[in-house]
Design an enzyme around this catalytic site. Structure first.
Site, mmCIF file in Angstrom:
data_model
loop_
_atom_site.group_PDB
_atom_site.id
_atom_site.type_symbol
_atom_site.label_atom_id
_atom_site.label_comp_id
_atom_site.label_asym_id
_atom_site.label_seq_id
_atom_site.Cartn_x
_atom_site.Cartn_y
_atom_site.Cartn_z
ATOM 1 C CB CYS A 187 15.577 -6.896 -14.782
ATOM 2 S SG CYS A 187 16.080 -8.763 -15.096
ATOM 3 C CE LYS A 213 14.914 -8.499 -20.347
ATOM 4 N NZ LYS A 213 16.317 -9.089 -20.049
HETATM 5 N N1 SAJ Z 1 7.906 -6.945 -7.314
HETATM 6 C C1 SAJ Z 1 7.072 -6.402 -6.622
HETATM 7 N N2 SAJ Z 1 5.499 -6.574 -7.022
HETATM 8 C C2 SAJ Z 1 5.066 -7.323 -7.874
HETATM 9 C C3 SAJ Z 1 6.400 -8.134 -8.664
HETATM 10 C C4 SAJ Z 1 7.441 -7.982 -8.392
HETATM 11 O O1 SAJ Z 1 6.868 -5.713 -5.736
HETATM 12 O O2 SAJ Z 1 4.112 -7.549 -8.181
HETATM 13 C C5 SAJ Z 1 9.093 -6.794 -6.809
HETATM 14 C C6 SAJ Z 1 9.806 -7.900 -6.559
HETATM 15 O O3 SAJ Z 1 9.619 -7.935 -4.931
HETATM 16 C C7 SAJ Z 1 11.255 -7.412 -6.815
HETATM 17 C C8 SAJ Z 1 11.169 -6.703 -7.961
HETATM 18 O O4 SAJ Z 1 9.738 -6.230 -8.035
HETATM 19 O O5 SAJ Z 1 12.054 -6.708 -5.837
HETATM 20 C C9 SAJ Z 1 11.233 -7.554 -9.339
HETATM 21 O O6 SAJ Z 1 10.682 -8.893 -9.114
HETATM 22 P P1 SAJ Z 1 10.568 -9.778 -10.304
HETATM 23 O O7 SAJ Z 1 9.405 -10.786 -10.038
HETATM 24 O O8 SAJ Z 1 10.189 -9.016 -11.694
HETATM 25 O O9 SAJ Z 1 11.967 -10.432 -10.453
HETATM 26 P P2 SAJ Z 1 13.271 -10.342 -11.226
HETATM 27 O O10 SAJ Z 1 13.970 -8.914 -11.145
HETATM 28 O O11 SAJ Z 1 13.946 -11.714 -11.017
HETATM 29 O O12 SAJ Z 1 12.489 -10.272 -12.669
HETATM 30 C C10 SAJ Z 1 12.840 -11.390 -13.477
HETATM 31 C C11 SAJ Z 1 12.516 -10.541 -14.890
HETATM 32 N N3 SAJ Z 1 12.848 -11.605 -16.002
HETATM 33 C C12 SAJ Z 1 13.527 -11.335 -17.135
HETATM 34 O O13 SAJ Z 1 14.100 -10.112 -17.066
HETATM 35 C C13 SAJ Z 1 14.026 -12.199 -17.967
HETATM 36 C C14 SAJ Z 1 11.307 -10.073 -15.200
HETATM 37 O O14 SAJ Z 1 10.978 -9.971 -16.521
HETATM 38 C C15 SAJ Z 1 10.199 -11.428 -14.892
HETATM 39 O O15 SAJ Z 1 8.798 -10.722 -15.254
HETATM 40 C C16 SAJ Z 1 10.344 -11.664 -13.505
HETATM 41 O O16 SAJ Z 1 11.729 -12.141 -13.348
HETATM 42 C C17 SAJ Z 1 9.323 -12.744 -13.176
HETATM 43 O O17 SAJ Z 1 7.994 -12.649 -13.615
HETATM 44 O O18 SAJ Z 1 9.597 -13.497 -12.265
#
Ligand code: SAJ
Length: 421
Positions: free
Chosen positions: A256, A201
């Site tokens: 996360c 994880k």
């Molecule tokens: N972000 C960026 N650029 C990207 C992707 C995300 O700046 O290319 C930023 C987002 O705006 C946010 C942060 O990173 O501020 C996190 O974004 P996220 O899409 O990873 O969203 P989370 O925090 O909801 O992450 C969850 C996580 N799921 C689990 O831990 C089980 C992550 O592992 C997943 O990859 C993510 O969802 C997902 O893919 O949506």
């Protein structure tokens, strides 16, 4: 019928409790927040997520929530979904987990399966959780099955996301595997140890953090060269393998991605390894809010203006699009930096109105001269560009590269994105 107690009814525990109820289990929920407990018992979701609101409504009367640990002694399965944050020095804060395990230990009945779903560093289950639960003086099974929740994502949910699972011994692994097979319609992969499941994880989320840091650095470099990062990502994505698109932005928030790497960095330090790369990625991502404010300062300079006293509207408080979660949100850092620089800041987030300075976007546009977009909520993506002109907005800093830069520039408003001009 299996009786299960979910400890921690937040973004992870509540969807899981609803799923167990849907599968006909006898479900108890425990949370230290009495308000949350009362809402859930009334079928009301404390989390403003449309799908979860419906799930909690349907689970009314099927999840018996309480703010005490009495339910533990009725349960054959106990799943721990409490937060594992970092403190302001980015050090792991295991107090919520330890407190939960101490309370569980006081009520544990013979042969209960305890599963930790919270994200923890490799070794936590065996080194921290096991000794606490052993104080119960009963035989129990213990495993780790890291949560995989994607807030706001309709495609991947707790019902269909594959999981990895492993226990402190074979029997614990088997029991945990059997439990998750019952409730999740996806592959459940057994690993060799709880430590392996913890590491999996942490690695999957750290992978995401370093990739975001990579694209943030590329965006800042290409901006200097006048190269539009989104076009380059589109170009690189035509390669059907070995490239994986990530997108630059105002920063990395949520419970996360910006947190999990610190759990690994700290644990590795304790056993004599220095994660230079992971630490640098965290540094790059943590700097993006400052970089975003610098873009505003660069554009103000072109107008022969300074940031002190500048009327700046910040669009969005949430850490990502269309959620009401502000945890580790880069928007909060943008606001802090703007205020340090003595700008006059007004904030609006349609999902977090109680923390907004105005009730409507239109009100904010009428009161500011410059905009920093910090969350790509649908409302902001679809903003009427003409309204920006009508309100004499002079600069737009698009922290999520989600606005139409050509349209904005065409009506004479200065535009900067993260890797876009
Ligand atoms: N972000 C960026 N650029 C990207 C992707 C995300 O700046 O290319 C930023 C987002 O705006 C946010 C942060 O990173 O501020 C996190 O974004 P996220 O899409 O990873 O969203 P989370 O925090 O909801 O992450 C969850 C996580 N799921 C689990 O831990 C089980 C992550 O592992 C997943 O990859 C993510 O969802 C997902 O893919 O949506």
């Amino acid at each position: 019928m299996a009786s299960v107690t979910i400890v921690g009814l937040g973004y992870v525990g509540l969807p899981l409790a609803c799923l167990c109820a849907e599968k006909g289990m006898d479900v108890y929920g425990i949370d230290i927040n009495k308000n949350k407990v009362d809402q859930i018992n009334k079928g009301i979701s404390p989390i403003n997520d449309p799908d979860l609101i419906e799930e909690v409504r349907k689970s009314k009367g099927k999840i018996k929530a309480a703010d005490n640990f009495q339910a533990i002694k009725n349960s054959s399965v106990v799943i721990v979904c409490v937060p594992t944050p970092v403190d302001d020095r980015h050090l792991p804060d295991l107090k919520p987990l330890k407190d939960a395990c101490i309370s569980i230990s006081g009520h544990l009945k013979e042969n209960t399966l305890v599963v930790i779903e919270s994200t923890i560093y490799p070794g936590t289950t065996e080194e921290i959780v096991l000794p606490i639960l052993k104080k119960s003086d009963v035989v129990f099974y213990l495993a780790h099955c890291p949560e995989r929740i994607v807030p706001g994502n309709k495609k991947w949910t707790v019902k269909n996301l594959p999981r990895v699972v492993a226990g402190i011994d074979k029997k614990s692994t088997e029991k945990a595997y059997e439990f998750y097979k019952k409730i999740i319609d996806a592959d459940i992969t057994k690993l060799s140890s709880a430590k392996a499941a913890e590491a999996a994880k942490i690695m999957e989320n750290t992978f995401r953090d370093v990739n975001i840091a990579f694209i943030n650095e590329m965006a800042m470099s290409f901006d200097k060269a006048g190269i539009d990062i989104l076009e380059i990502i589109k170009g690189a994505s035509t390669k059907p393998f070995a490239f994986m698109a990530h997108y630059p932005g105002v920063g990395v928030g949520g419970h996360c991605i910006p947190v999990d790497p610190y759990y690994l960095i700290e644990k590795a330090k304790q056993i004599g390894f220095n994660h230079r790369f992971l630490s640098l990625a965290r540094e790059i991502n943590n700097n993006m809010p400052h970089y975003t404010v610098q873009l505003l300062e660069e554009e103000l300079k072109k107008l022969k203006k300074g940031i002190k006293g500048a009327k700046v509207g910040v669009l969005g408080l949430a850490y990502k699009a269309d959620v009401d979660d502000m945890r580790e949100s880069p928007a909060l850092k943008v606001i802090e930096v703007l205020k340090e620089k003595q700008a006059e800041v007004l904030v609006f987030d349609p999902y977090i109105r109680e923390k907004s300075d105005v009730k409507e976007l239109s009100t904010l546009l009428g009161k500011v001269e410059y905009i920093i977009l910090a969350a790509d909520h649908s409302m902001f993506r679809n903003i009427d560009i003409g309204k920006l002109k009508e309100n004499n907005i002079k600069i737009v800093i698009d922290g999520r590269n989600c606005l139409n830069k050509e349209k904005i520039k065409k009506i004479g408003i200065a535009y900067r994105g993260i890797g876009q001009r």
